[in-house]
Design a protein around this motif. Sequence first.
Motif, short mmCIF file in Angstrom:
data_model
loop_
_atom_site.label_atom_id
_atom_site.label_comp_id
_atom_site.label_asym_id
_atom_site.label_seq_id
_atom_site.Cartn_x
_atom_site.Cartn_y
_atom_site.Cartn_z
N THR A 1 46.67 32.20 23.03
CA THR A 1 45.83 32.95 23.95
C THR A 1 46.55 34.20 24.41
O THR A 1 47.78 34.21 24.51
CB THR A 1 45.41 32.10 25.18
OG1 THR A 1 44.55 32.88 26.01
CG2 THR A 1 46.62 31.66 25.99
N LYS A 2 45.79 35.25 24.66
CA LYS A 2 46.35 36.49 25.21
C LYS A 2 46.18 36.56 26.72
O LYS A 2 46.70 37.46 27.36
CB LYS A 2 45.65 37.70 24.57
CG LYS A 2 45.97 37.87 23.12
CD LYS A 2 45.31 39.11 22.55
CE LYS A 2 45.67 39.27 21.09
NZ LYS A 2 45.09 40.46 20.49
N GLU A 3 45.44 35.61 27.31
CA GLU A 3 45.17 35.62 28.74
C GLU A 3 46.43 35.30 29.54
O GLU A 3 47.24 34.47 29.14
CB GLU A 3 44.09 34.60 29.09
CG GLU A 3 42.75 34.92 28.47
CD GLU A 3 41.71 33.86 28.82
OE1 GLU A 3 41.81 33.24 29.89
OE2 GLU A 3 40.82 33.65 27.98
N ALA B 1 51.92 23.77 26.04
CA ALA B 1 51.19 24.82 26.74
C ALA B 1 51.84 26.16 26.44
O ALA B 1 53.01 26.24 26.04
CB ALA B 1 51.21 24.56 28.24
N GLN B 2 51.05 27.19 26.62
CA GLN B 2 51.55 28.57 26.50
C GLN B 2 51.50 29.19 27.88
O GLN B 2 50.47 29.13 28.56
CB GLN B 2 50.67 29.35 25.52
CG GLN B 2 51.10 30.79 25.35
CD GLN B 2 50.19 31.50 24.35
OE1 GLN B 2 49.77 30.92 23.36
NE2 GLN B 2 49.90 32.75 24.63
N LEU B 3 52.61 29.77 28.31
CA LEU B 3 52.66 30.47 29.60
C LEU B 3 52.87 31.94 29.33
O LEU B 3 53.86 32.34 28.71
CB LEU B 3 53.82 29.92 30.45
CG LEU B 3 54.06 30.62 31.79
CD1 LEU B 3 52.86 30.44 32.72
CD2 LEU B 3 55.33 30.09 32.45
N ASP C 1 58.97 38.90 32.55
CA ASP C 1 58.41 40.25 32.51
C ASP C 1 57.00 40.20 31.92
O ASP C 1 56.53 39.14 31.47
CB ASP C 1 59.33 41.23 31.77
CG ASP C 1 59.40 41.03 30.26
OD1 ASP C 1 58.59 40.27 29.68
OD2 ASP C 1 60.28 41.65 29.65
N GLU C 2 56.31 41.33 31.94
CA GLU C 2 54.91 41.37 31.53
C GLU C 2 54.71 41.06 30.06
O GLU C 2 53.61 40.69 29.65
CB GLU C 2 54.31 42.73 31.87
CG GLU C 2 54.17 42.95 33.36
CD GLU C 2 53.51 44.27 33.72
OE1 GLU C 2 53.05 44.99 32.81
OE2 GLU C 2 53.47 44.57 34.92
N ASN C 3 55.75 41.18 29.24
CA ASN C 3 55.64 40.90 27.81
C ASN C 3 56.03 39.48 27.44
O ASN C 3 55.92 39.09 26.28
CB ASN C 3 56.53 41.87 27.03
CG ASN C 3 56.08 43.30 27.21
OD1 ASN C 3 54.90 43.60 27.15
ND2 ASN C 3 57.03 44.18 27.47
N ALA C 4 56.50 38.71 28.41
CA ALA C 4 57.03 37.38 28.11
C ALA C 4 55.93 36.40 27.73
O ALA C 4 54.81 36.45 28.23
CB ALA C 4 57.80 36.84 29.31
#
Length: 142
Positions: A11-13, A28-30, A99-102
């Motif tokens: 997911t990109k959300e 899960a993806q965080l 960070d925002e890219n993590a």
Amino acid sequence: MNTNLIETYYTKENGYHPFFIREHWQVAQLNFMTRLSFISIDRLDLHQHTDEIFVLTRGKAVLIAGFIGNNQVHFECVLMNPGVPYNIPVNTWHTIAMDENAQVIITEKSNTHLGDCLYYNLTDTDRGRLKNKILQLVNQSS
């Protein structure tokens, strides 16, 4: 014949997304959340029934563990390396700053996010100390 033998989850959300839940475990993806930015951490989590594995797949993140003693939190912080599994043992206060890219993959006992979460709100003093530790780690790696 079933030609979909390999399942893909992504997911990109922003936020926490458990996507592969089985009887005893889940993955899960965080992705980045504002409350998990390097300067915004205000609480720690604890799970009483599971260890939790974190694997950084991209960006920068600091894994944080702590114990509470003498009316303050004692922090242990690690700048995560991509692809390395880090374990937070059961009954350990913890959080992650990113960070925002993590992007982080998390493995833990199934349905942990639905009921095995205790929270400890940090004092302003603890928040300031933690922010300084996080920024020092991140700035050293730049």
